[in-house]
Structures are given as structure tokens and as C-alpha cells.
Write a protein that holds these residues in place. Structure first.
Motif, PDB file in Angstrom:
ATOM      1  N   TRP A 195       0.832  -1.210   0.000  1.00 31.66           N
ATOM      2  CA  TRP A 195       0.000   0.000   0.000  1.00 31.66           C
ATOM      3  C   TRP A 195       0.867   1.260   0.000  1.00 31.66           C
ATOM      4  CZ3 TRP A 195      -2.790  -2.481   4.701  1.00 31.66           C
ATOM      5  CH2 TRP A 195      -3.579  -3.540   4.251  1.00 31.66           C
ATOM      6  N   GLU A 196       1.927   1.226   0.746  1.00 36.07           N
ATOM      7  CA  GLU A 196       2.828   2.369   0.796  1.00 36.07           C
ATOM      8  C   GLU A 196       3.525   2.567  -0.546  1.00 36.07           C
ATOM      9  OE1 GLU A 196       6.309   4.075   3.792  1.00 36.07           O
ATOM     10  OE2 GLU A 196       5.745   1.951   3.811  1.00 36.07           O
ATOM     11  N   GLU A 197       3.952   1.480  -1.166  1.00 39.36           N
ATOM     12  CA  GLU A 197       4.604   1.576  -2.462  1.00 39.36           C
ATOM     13  C   GLU A 197       3.628   2.073  -3.530  1.00 39.36           C
ATOM     14  OE1 GLU A 197       6.187  -2.243  -3.210  1.00 39.36           O
ATOM     15  OE2 GLU A 197       7.685  -2.155  -1.590  1.00 39.36           O
ATOM     16  N   ALA A 199       1.208   4.161  -3.000  1.00 36.96           N
ATOM     17  CA  ALA A 199       1.088   5.612  -2.784  1.00 36.96           C
ATOM     18  C   ALA A 199       2.257   6.353  -3.412  1.00 36.96           C
ATOM     19  CB  ALA A 199       1.005   5.908  -1.284  1.00 36.96           C
ATOM     20  N   TYR A 200       3.465   5.772  -3.304  1.00 34.93           N
ATOM     21  CA  TYR A 200       4.629   6.401  -3.925  1.00 34.93           C
ATOM     22  C   TYR A 200       4.483   6.410  -5.448  1.00 34.93           C
ATOM     23  CZ  TYR A 200       6.993   6.135   0.593  1.00 34.93           C
ATOM     24  OH  TYR A 200       7.339   6.283   1.891  1.00 34.93           O
ATOM     25  N   ALA A 204       2.700  10.292  -4.204  1.00 39.32           N
ATOM     26  CA  ALA A 204       2.628  10.772  -2.831  1.00 39.32           C
ATOM     27  C   ALA A 204       4.033  10.945  -2.258  1.00 39.32           C
ATOM     28  CB  ALA A 204       1.827   9.801  -1.964  1.00 39.32           C
ATOM     29  N   ARG A 206       6.677  11.292   1.179  1.00 44.00           N
ATOM     30  CA  ARG A 206       6.846  10.454   2.368  1.00 44.00           C
ATOM     31  C   ARG A 206       5.797  10.780   3.420  1.00 44.00           C
ATOM     32  NH1 ARG A 206       8.366   5.700   4.538  1.00 44.00           N
ATOM     33  NH2 ARG A 206       9.272   5.953   6.618  1.00 44.00           N
ATOM     34  N   GLN A 208       2.926  12.343   2.995  1.00 44.54           N
ATOM     35  CA  GLN A 208       1.578  12.053   2.501  1.00 44.54           C
ATOM     36  C   GLN A 208       1.255  10.568   2.637  1.00 44.54           C
ATOM     37  OE1 GLN A 208       1.848  13.747  -1.455  1.00 44.54           O
ATOM     38  NE2 GLN A 208       0.595  15.515  -0.855  1.00 44.54           N
ATOM     39  N   SER A 209       2.225   9.720   2.361  1.00 47.21           N
ATOM     40  CA  SER A 209       1.976   8.279   2.506  1.00 47.21           C
ATOM     41  C   SER A 209       1.749   7.907   3.970  1.00 47.21           C
ATOM     42  CB  SER A 209       3.159   7.492   1.943  1.00 47.21           C
ATOM     43  OG  SER A 209       4.337   7.713   2.714  1.00 47.21           O
ATOM     44  N   VAL A 213      -2.074   7.062   4.227  1.00 48.88           N
ATOM     45  CA  VAL A 213      -2.106   5.616   4.052  1.00 48.88           C
ATOM     46  C   VAL A 213      -1.848   4.876   5.368  1.00 48.88           C
ATOM     47  CG1 VAL A 213      -1.084   3.649   2.836  1.00 48.88           C
ATOM     48  CG2 VAL A 213      -1.374   5.837   1.642  1.00 48.88           C
TER      49      VAL A 213
END
Length: 301
Positions: A195-197, A199-200, A204, A206, A208-209, A213
Motif C-alpha cells: 500500500w505504501e509503495e 502511494a509512492y 505521494a 513520504r 503524505q503516505s 495511508v
């Protein structure tokens, strides 16, 4: 007997042991094995021993002005709850309650923030991470009275006055932070980095994630950490005894009241503090349920 069973064939041995085992777990007339009733009796006795004294205090706090500290009850009223917040002889209940709530809120905020940052920091291994981890949770094995005494002596050696918002705050954080960090590690281990990846990949940053997220996904865990921090601080006695200074927190005020108050107002204070604890727990569980429902409705949409 064991020698006889050892010399028997396996089929004969099973035939000999089976009747005894069947008798031991055979259902009673009610359709349940007798072991069920034994364990149920033990569990009921445990619950009565655990919660019986609490309910006795709750009941005795609703007496009228003639009430005493033991049964039988003498009338029914809210006299001792009113007396608790109006009579000076019962102690500084208002002030100690206000200080305990403020201290618990401050401890909760610091515990949640530091635990979340620790969870982010320990996502990847770094040199000395094992040492830092054991130093973080090392205060759990230290006796609370000893740690509180050491904190008070440290402030005295530095020429600082002990108070509930300085020395008591530090002593209580040594108790709440290890629990918060351990809970956050367990929650963070279940976080899916995909999910974090994603967002990137969508552009997004750092922060913002983290804000859009990670925090929404980890919200139930953050609520659990906050609940740990608040309840542990609100009810802490040992680490506050030598660090709260001249102004008592609520647990210390209750302890001092046991030395000079001989009325059911002490029971009323215990009832009020329990109600506050249940309100906080209920609000935390309600927040978790709302988060889960919102997450489920978003997934369906």
C-alpha cells in the motif's frame, strides 16, 4: 500395572485402556462430561473472588447519610457522591481528579507519538537496534516503587522540584512507553508495504503516505496504544508516590483517604473512578468499531 500393560499387545492394551478413558470423560445425565461442571465451578469461584469486592464497594456507595463501611446497607441515596465533591474533609478530590486526567492525556499523546515513530524506525534493521530495543522495554522489569524513588532522587540531586507534570510524567512514561512500543511493533508487522509503495507510485510524498495511508490503516492499533497509555497512567500509584510532589494524583489521593476517611465517600470515589475507566474503554472500543465499519463500507463502495 505398567509392566503388565507393557507386555500386552497393542490391540489388547487399547481395549484395556479405552474403558477407563471412556469413564473419565463420559457424559453425565445432563449431557455434559463431569469435568465441565468442575471447571465451570472453578471459573465461577474465580469470577466471584475477582469481582465480588468491587461490587460490594459499588453497592455500599449508594447509602444514605447513616451509611457505614460494612453491610447491612442503611437506606439508598446519592449522598456520598455529593459529599465527595462538596466536603473538604474527604480530601482534594476535584484537584487530584483534574491532575490525573491531564497527566493521563499528556502521557497518552506522548506514548502514541513515540510508539508510532519507534514502529517506523524499527521497520528496517540498523546497527545497535537490539540494544535500543532492550533499553526501551528494560523499565518493565524494574519495580515501580524503586523506579519512582530513583526518579525523585534524581530530581532532588539536580535541584528540581518534583511535580505531577515533570517527574511523575517521566516516571509514568517509563511504564507506558514499553507497552506502547510492543503493541505498535505487533501492529506494524501486519502492515502491507504494498500500500505504501502504491502511494509512492501515485506521486505521494513520504509524509503524505504516512498521513493518508499508514495512519488510517494503523488507526485501530493507535487507538489500542492510546488506551494502554491512558489507563496505565490514570491508575498508576507506585511510580507516582515519590514523584508527584506536594499535589496528589487521584490514586495517591485515594490512598491518603484510606488513612483518615471512615465514610462511604471513599467507596463513592472508587465507583466514580471505575465509571471513568469504563467510559474511556467504551469510547476506545467504539472508535475501533467505527473505523472498521468505515473501512468496510469504503471497501464495498
Amino acid at each position: 500395572m505398567s509392566a503388565v500393560l507393557a507386555g500386552m499387545p497393542k490391540t489388547d492394551m487399547s481395549k484395556a485402556v479405552a474403558p477407563a478413558m471412556t469413564k473419565a470423560i463420559a457424559p453425565s445425565r445432563g449431557g455434559r462430561p463431569w469435568t465441565f461442571y468442575v471447571l465451570a465451578t472453578l471459573f465461577a469461584s474465580y469470577v466471584i473472588a475477582l469481582y465480588g469486592p468491587m461490587f460490594c464497594i459499588y453497592i455500599l456507595s449508594f447509602q444514605d447519610i447513616r451509611g457505614g463501611l460494612v453491610f447491612p446497607m442503611k437506606g439508598h441515596s446519592l449522598h456520598w457522591f455529593v459529599d465527595l465533591f462538596t466536603q473538604v474533609r474527604t480530601g482534594d478530590v476535584k484537584g487530584s481528579f483534574d491532575r490525573s486526567i491531564k497527566l493521563a492525556v499528556i502521557v497518552t499523546i506522548i506514548t502514541v507519538v513515540v510508539s508510532f515513530l519507534a514502529g517506523l524506525g524499527f521497520r528496517r534493521r540498523f546497527r545497535g537496534d537490539t540494544f535500543v530495543f532492550y533499553m526501551t522495554i528494560g523499565s518493565l522489569v524494574a519495580p515501580g516503587l524503586v523506579l519512582g524513588l530513583g526518579t525523585g532522587l534524581l530530581f532532588q540531586a539536580l535541584g528540581l522540584n518534583a511535580s505531577w507534570y515533570t517527574s511523575a510524567l517521566g516516571a509514568q512514561l517509563s511504564w507506558t512507553l514499553p507497552f506502547g512500543v510492543l503493541v505498535m511493533f505487533a501492529v506494524m508487522s501486519r502492515f502491507n508495504h504494498v500500500w505504501e509503495e502504491a502511494a509512492y507510485d501515485l506521486g505521494a510524498s513520504r509524509w503524505q503516505s504516512i498521513w493518508l495511508v499508514m495512519i488510517p490503516v494503523l488507526a485501530p492499533g493507535l487507538v489500542a496504544v492510546a488506551l494502554f497509555g491512558f489507563t496505565l497512567s490514570y491508575d498508576e500509584f507506585a511510580r507516582s508516590l515519590q514523584t508527584a510532589g506536594s499535589l496528589n494524583t487521584l490514586p495517591l489521593e485515594i490512598w491518603s483517604m484510606t488513612l483518615n476517611v471512615t465514610s462511604p465517600s471513599l467507596y463513592a470515589l472508587g465507583t466514580v473512578t471505575t465509571i471513568v475507566s469504563f467510559i474511556v474503554i467504551g469510547a476506545s472500543l467504539g472508535a475501533i468499531v467505527l473505523i472498521q465499519k468505515k473501512r468496510g463500507s469504503a471497501a464495498k463502495g
